[in-house]
Motif scaffolding. Structure first.
Motif, PDB file in Angstrom:
ATOM      1  N   ASP A  17      40.315  42.542  20.367  1.00  0.00           N
ATOM      2  CA  ASP A  17      41.211  42.146  19.281  1.00  0.00           C
ATOM      3  C   ASP A  17      42.535  41.644  19.858  1.00  0.00           C
ATOM      4  O   ASP A  17      43.463  42.409  19.997  1.00  0.00           O
ATOM      5  N   GLU A  30      48.563  40.326  13.666  1.00  0.00           N
ATOM      6  CA  GLU A  30      48.532  41.759  13.345  1.00  0.00           C
ATOM      7  C   GLU A  30      49.626  42.137  12.353  1.00  0.00           C
ATOM      8  O   GLU A  30      49.600  43.212  11.775  1.00  0.00           O
ATOM      9  N   TYR A  87      38.796  50.351  17.608  1.00  0.00           N
ATOM     10  CA  TYR A  87      39.560  49.387  16.805  1.00  0.00           C
ATOM     11  C   TYR A  87      41.013  49.856  16.643  1.00  0.00           C
ATOM     12  O   TYR A  87      41.267  50.968  16.221  1.00  0.00           O
ATOM     13  N   HIS A  88      41.957  48.998  17.016  1.00  0.00           N
ATOM     14  CA  HIS A  88      43.389  49.327  16.967  1.00  0.00           C
ATOM     15  C   HIS A  88      43.690  50.646  17.672  1.00  0.00           C
ATOM     16  O   HIS A  88      44.548  51.410  17.240  1.00  0.00           O
TER      17      HIS A  88
HETATM   18 ZN   LIG Z   1      43.750  43.591  14.866  1.00  0.00          ZN
END
Ligand SMILES: [Zn+2]
Length: 566
Positions: A354, A389, A503-504
């Motif tokens: 990401d 983001e 994720y994150h």
């Molecule tokens: Zn993201």
């Protein structure tokens, strides 16, 4: 580099692909080499020295300089402002100082303090009022959709006029009989407009555990991250003038997210329980609307600063004397979360998937076009965005202020976490049901022996949560791509585990498993889709059945933009 468990998996599909792009060597070793070449970009961009590429940081600029160097080496031309590669974007940055802030529930003048971080977190994106005390009212899903004759802002129990001066509380999701794209759309600018028009002064959202990609702990740790808005002046105002849907809101609005695990506190004494409402929401049923017979008192301390951070734009002029005026966009975002709350002893949020992975694919596709013996007909525009983001801000700015004529933007193909973590057999393509781009996506899928399917989880709102949506709002046909799975399969399990764990999180780093062969096959597929769109005699357009057709109609209603030949 850590072990890559899938690297040796043999797939022979690349042999039968009729790509216009040169394949150096037939067979799996070519895919392997191409995969390593792709991963080498990720290794640079997600290295610890890039410190998570936070928008506005020096490390983001370092990563941007790497991207520009690559574009140059492929023979591309700059397509930013003033003949350069960059398009600078200015932002207002808001940090909430939790230690100087407080919230409590007020019943009959008696205050019960809540714990920030445990019970709720304060929003960082919208400008927070310094102090607020107002009655709480529950408005179901908070969807304002008069066109579908559905309105949580105007019910028999809680009419529109009664919302003035209140703080609304709502849960994520929506009733099953409303179309997915409409529910998604209702979460964007129309939501804030409804709040403003009804005179609402604050909002508290309660995510349903089912809708959450990760647990409350991770949500709470994200509260330390600053929020951003497109700077108000001079450019923000001009963006507002050009594209109402792309404008950023600068008025004050109290905003918080409540921990679903603690949400019974809000409903105590109302005759309703959160458990009951959650069961209805999980079943996508209609929710009741009622006063919570209590108020919220909040003191919010914030710090506002300003930063500038650029988008990057590179072009490759097309060969067709007429069509070269038009541009096919291939895009991804470079920013990630920077450095923050430690997870597993690490503080750098490297953002390898990401979205260093997407930027690496933009680079590899650009390389293929740069090296192609036969130049494509339309021009290509390779875009790398900042501040995704923070609310798709870099792409919103670009869509409002394109560096090529707005009328000449043909399509956008966007990459954000396309997830090459298992072999490539199927792709989930967001936006597939919306425009004629589905034809190219499917035709090339058939050539590459990849099954092409729509988004199986439309309620995750992925289509509006990444940069392509800025172009959708500007009326440009767009697609976004993710590795596909079948529910219950090992691939599905890998995807859900990735969301829950990486994720994150600081675990989205260079040590995670990745399938380099699959990534290379995906890059080859995407380059062929882009090429097909670029060479097609007619430009893509939205289908009459698409909810998003309205934005295309608005686009062509403008005098400066003419509809493509169809
Ligand atoms: Zn993201």
């Amino acid at each position: 580099m850590k072990k890559m468990p899938y690297l040796s998996i043999a797939l022979s599909v690349s042999l039968s692909v009729t790509s216009v792009f040169a394949i150096a060597q037939a067979g799996d070793s070519a895919d392997e080499a191409a995969g390593k070449q792709w991963w080498a970009h990720v290794q640079v961009l997600a290295d610890d020295s890039m410190r998570g590429r936070r928008t506005g940081s020096a490390e983001y600029l370092k990563a941007a300089a790497y991207v520009v160097d690559q574009f140059k080496s492929y023979g591309l031309e700059p397509a930013g402002v003033d003949g350069g590669w960059y398009q600078p974007v200015k932002f207002d940055v808001q940090r909430v100082l939790a230690e100087k802030s407080s919230i409590s529930l007020m019943v009959d003048g008696k205050a019960t303090p809540l714990v920030l971080g445990e019970d709720a977190i304060l929003g960082t994106r919208l400008a927070q009022p310094k102090q607020i005390e107002a009655p709480l009212v529950f408005i179901g899903y908070g969807l304002h959709l008069p066109e579908a004759k559905y309105d949580d802002f105007d019910s028999a129990e809680v009419p529109w006029a009664s919302l003035k001066g209140k703080i609304v509380v709502y849960v994520n999701g929506g009733p099953a009989d409303l179309p997915g794209p409409l529910k998604s759309f209702a979460r964007t600018s129309p939501f804030l407009k409804a709040l403003r028009d009804a005179g609402v002064i604050g909002m508290i959202s309660i995510p349903t555990p089912k809708s959450m990609d990760f647990g409350w702990q991770r949500v709470a740790s994200s509260a330390s991250q600053p929020g951003m808005r497109l700077a108000e002046t001079p450019d923000g105002a001009a963006v507002a003038k050009l594209h109402p849907a792309l404008a950023d809101d600068h008025g004050e609005m109290f905003s918080a997210t409540f921990n679903p695990g603690e949400a019974e506190k809000l409903f105590a004494g109302t005759g309703h329980t959160f458990a009951e409402l959650l069961a209805l929401a999980d079943a996508q049923k209609v929710l009741p609307h009622f006063s919570l017979s209590k108020s919220l008192r909040a003191i919010v301390s914030t710090e506002v600063t300003h930063v500038e951070s650029p988008n990057i734009a590179a072009k490759l002029t097309g060969a067709d004397p007429k069509l070269k005026a038009q541009y096919v966009l291939v895009s991804a975002h470079l920013d990630h979360l920077g450095v923050g709350t430690p997870i597993h002893g690490k503080t750098i949020y490297a953002g390898a998937m990401d979205d260093a992975s997407g930027v690496a694919t933009v680079l590899e596709v650009a390389r293929k076009f740069g090296e192609a013996k036969v130049r494509q007909k339309r021009s290509m525009l390779f875009l790398v965005f900042t501040a995704e983001e923070k609310g798709l801000l870099g792409s919103r700015y670009f869509a409002g202020y394109p560096t090529v004529p707005e009328k000449d933007i043909t399509a956008d193909l966007n990459l954000d976490m396309f997830m090459p973590i298992f072999p490539l057999k199927k792709l989930h393509v967001q936006g597939l049901e919306q425009s004629t781009l589905a034809e190219e996506a499917k035709a090339v899928g058939a050539e590459h022996h990849i099954e092409i399917a729509g988004d199986p989880e439309p309620d995750r709102n992925s289509f509006i949560r990444t940069d392509q949506y800025s172009f959708v709002q500007a009326g440009v046909p767009a697609l976004a791509f993710k590795f596909g799975w079948t529910a219950g399969s090992p691939e599905y399990k890998a995807w859900r585990e990735w969301l829950a764990q990486r994720y994150h999180s600081t675990d989205d780093d260079l040590t995670q498993p990745v399938d380099l062969v699959a990534a290379a096959q995906f890059n080859a597929y995407l380059a062929d889709v882009a090429r097909k769109v670029a060479d097609d005699a007619s430009a893509p357009h939205y289908l009459d059945s698409s909810f998003f057709k309205r934005f295309e109609n608005e686009r062509y209603a403008k005098t400066s933009v003419t509809a493509p030949i169809q």
